[in-house]
Design an enzyme around this catalytic site. Structure first.
Site, PDB file in Angstrom:
ATOM      1  N   GLU A   1       0.838  -1.196   0.000  1.00 40.81           N
ATOM      2  CA  GLU A   1       0.000   0.000   0.000  1.00 40.81           C
ATOM      3  C   GLU A   1       0.881   1.258   0.000  1.00 40.81           C
ATOM      4  O   GLU A   1       1.875   1.321   0.741  1.00 40.81           O
ATOM      5  CB  GLU A   1      -0.876  -0.039   1.248  1.00 40.81           C
ATOM      6  CG  GLU A   1      -2.310   0.309   1.020  1.00 40.81           C
ATOM      7  CD  GLU A   1      -3.089  -0.629   0.112  1.00 40.81           C
ATOM      8  OE1 GLU A   1      -3.137  -0.355  -1.104  1.00 40.81           O
ATOM      9  OE2 GLU A   1      -3.660  -1.610   0.600  1.00 40.81           O
TER      10      GLU A   1
ATOM     11  N   GLY B   1     -16.273   4.906  -1.588  1.00 41.52           N
ATOM     12  CA  GLY B   1     -15.573   5.329  -0.373  1.00 41.52           C
ATOM     13  C   GLY B   1     -15.095   4.173   0.496  1.00 41.52           C
ATOM     14  O   GLY B   1     -14.605   4.377   1.596  1.00 41.52           O
ATOM     15  N   ALA B   2     -15.227   2.943  -0.011  1.00 41.00           N
ATOM     16  CA  ALA B   2     -14.786   1.791   0.786  1.00 41.00           C
ATOM     17  C   ALA B   2     -13.322   1.473   0.527  1.00 41.00           C
ATOM     18  O   ALA B   2     -12.761   0.570   1.138  1.00 41.00           O
ATOM     19  CB  ALA B   2     -15.649   0.581   0.468  1.00 41.00           C
ATOM     20  N   GLY B   3     -12.712   2.210  -0.403  1.00 38.40           N
ATOM     21  CA  GLY B   3     -11.315   1.934  -0.721  1.00 38.40           C
ATOM     22  C   GLY B   3     -11.167   0.799  -1.713  1.00 38.40           C
ATOM     23  O   GLY B   3     -10.124   0.170  -1.810  1.00 38.40           O
TER      24      GLY B   3
ATOM     25  N   ASP C   1      -4.631   0.951  -9.003  1.00 41.20           N
ATOM     26  CA  ASP C   1      -6.068   0.706  -9.132  1.00 41.20           C
ATOM     27  C   ASP C   1      -6.475   0.488 -10.587  1.00 41.20           C
ATOM     28  O   ASP C   1      -7.212  -0.437 -10.922  1.00 41.20           O
ATOM     29  CB  ASP C   1      -6.870   1.888  -8.565  1.00 41.20           C
ATOM     30  CG  ASP C   1      -6.500   2.175  -7.127  1.00 41.20           C
ATOM     31  OD1 ASP C   1      -5.783   1.355  -6.531  1.00 41.20           O
ATOM     32  OD2 ASP C   1      -6.908   3.230  -6.608  1.00 41.20           O
TER      33      ASP C   1
HETATM   34  C1  GLA Z   1      -5.210   4.663  -3.771  1.00 38.04           C
HETATM   35  C2  GLA Z   1      -4.449   5.072  -5.027  1.00 38.04           C
HETATM   36  C3  GLA Z   1      -3.445   3.995  -5.445  1.00 38.04           C
HETATM   37  C4  GLA Z   1      -2.566   3.593  -4.267  1.00 38.04           C
HETATM   38  C5  GLA Z   1      -3.413   3.303  -3.029  1.00 38.04           C
HETATM   39  C6  GLA Z   1      -2.577   3.053  -1.816  1.00 38.04           C
HETATM   40  O1  GLA Z   1      -6.029   3.561  -4.017  1.00 38.04           O
HETATM   41  O2  GLA Z   1      -5.340   5.298  -6.098  1.00 38.04           O
HETATM   42  O3  GLA Z   1      -2.669   4.442  -6.522  1.00 38.04           O
HETATM   43  O4  GLA Z   1      -1.598   4.558  -4.011  1.00 38.04           O
HETATM   44  O5  GLA Z   1      -4.298   4.363  -2.737  1.00 38.04           O
HETATM   45  O6  GLA Z   1      -1.830   1.894  -1.984  1.00 38.04           O
END
Ligand code: GLA
Length: 381
Positions: A31, A118-120, A168
């Site tokens: 991450e 918004g959940a990542g 992502d």
């Molecule tokens: C977000 C960003 C990614 C990455 C993550 C953390 O999802 O879009 O590029 O940096 O945070 O790992």
């Protein structure tokens, strides 16, 4: 979802278009390493965006967001940028294709999605990838898959204010059913790993705390890393990204950079190594080590990188108490969810404990999503 889209498309435009889809993502480990040229280990999930699209022969785009019941029209000039944040993703993708010399015309589209916002889990990358993939296909542009991912990333940078890495969009374009992908974000080399942890389940617990990725906090983390890398580069010119440095080189500049930048860089350097350790462990079927590394990541994200929050730390503590093999905050942080690797036999107990304890403390239950690793961007028949 497809039939709802189709119905709306017919009502609005009188006939049928073609269907495209892309996915949200999870990340097992790695991450805030992507923009530091390090490794990530994501996979696409079974939650995503579906869009029906059809060129309309004009120079205008008409997009309807079914979930929001909102329609936006725009042209292709820079000043045509729409107000609605969701529409900026679509507009940005168009602009980024055009900037790269792609010839696209106007189109009509209806889309809907089921990636929790918004959940990542990167609903925005799913949206960008769906449209980048679809426009490439519909207008025969022949853009390669890496460039499709970069088009999404540049959209975030230039139209949404987030200086994100490539993870992502990469995951959402390259995702493959049943596989995680280890990506080296410096060389863009990648490798698929079959992921079927027998006896374990991967589950997300969504704190429902809204993460503010676009907020300057994410961009500030990136700036910290860049300052640290620049300081190290003075002694070691070969260091392009933090990923190229080890702890010793970071220690050489300890007195030159701020204590905060040092902590951020320390986390990143450790995290890059953890991805490699987890890949090795996975190949041995050693899930205990995978889990340990996940806890280490959580600790680093919470204490060194400071992108966790009370709710996520609490979910992490509960996981530990319940004997969950691995648990950590996932994605950019500042809210969102934890990703948990839990033995089959402990699953039910963990989920009910987490729900009850979290509700008791924060007034609502966390949402639970079982992870199913699925395909990324594609055309639907
Ligand atoms: C977000 C960003 C990614 C990455 C993550 C953390 O999802 O879009 O590029 O940096 O945070 O790992």
């Amino acid at each position: 979802m497809k039939s709802r889209i189709s119905e709306k498309f017919r009502t609005l435009f009188g006939h049928d278009g073609e269907f495209f889809a892309s996915a949200g993502r999870i990340n097992l480990i790695g991450e805030h390493t992507d923009y530091n040229g390090g490794y990530v280990f994501p996979g696409a999930v079974d939650k995503g965006i579906i869009a029906e699209i059809e060129p309309n022969g004009s120079e205008k785009v008409c997009v309807y967001a079914l979930d929001l019941d909102e329609c936006v029209e725009f042209g292709f000039e820079e000043e045509n940028i729409p107000q609605q944040s969701w529409a900026r993703y679509v507009f940005g993708v168009c602009r980024e294709i055009i900037k790269r010399g792609g010839k696209i015309g106007g189109f009509n589209a209806v889309f809907a999605g089921d990636v929790p916002i918004g959940a990542g889990m990167s609903s925005s990358a799913a949206l960008e990838s769906t449209f980048a993939f679809a426009l490439d296909c519909l207008f025969n542009l022949g853009i390669d898959k890496f460039e499709l991912a970069r088009i999404g990333q540049s959209t975030e940078h230039n139209y949404c204010g987030v200086k994100c890495g490539i993870m992502d969009q990469f995951a959402s374009i390259f995702g493959k059913k049943g596989h995680l992908i280890r990506l080296d974000c410096k060389t863009m080399e990648y490798k698929y790993y079959p992921f079927n942890p027998e006896g374990y389940r991967l589950v997300l617990l969504d704190s429902a705390v809204k993460h503010e990725l676009a907020s300057s906090a994410y961009n500030r983390r990136r700036e910290s890393c860049e300052r640290a890398a620049a300081a190290i580069r003075k002694n070691h010119p070969e260091v392009e990204f933090l990923r190229d440095a080890g702890k010793e080189w970071l220690d050489e500049v300890k007195d030159v950079i701020s204590e905060e930048d040092y902590r951020r860089a320390e986390y990143v350097i450790e995290e890059v190594q953890r991805v490699l350790d987890v890949c090795d462990a996975l190949e041995r079927g050693d899930y205990e080590t995978v889990g340990e590394k996940m806890y280490e990541t959580h600790h680093g994200m919470s204490r060194l990188y400071e992108v966790s929050c009370e709710e996520l730390d609490y979910l992490n503590d509960i996981a530990k108490e319940c004997g969950v093999t691995g648990s950590r905050v996932m994605g950019g942080g500042f809210g969102g969810c934890t990703i948990n690797l839990v033995k089959d036999g402990l699953y039910d107990g963990f989920i009910s404990k987490a729900k009850a304890a979290f509700k008791e403390k924060f007034g609502h239950e966390p949402k639970v999503y079982d992870v199913v690793i699925s395909d990324g961007a594609r055309k639907l028949e």
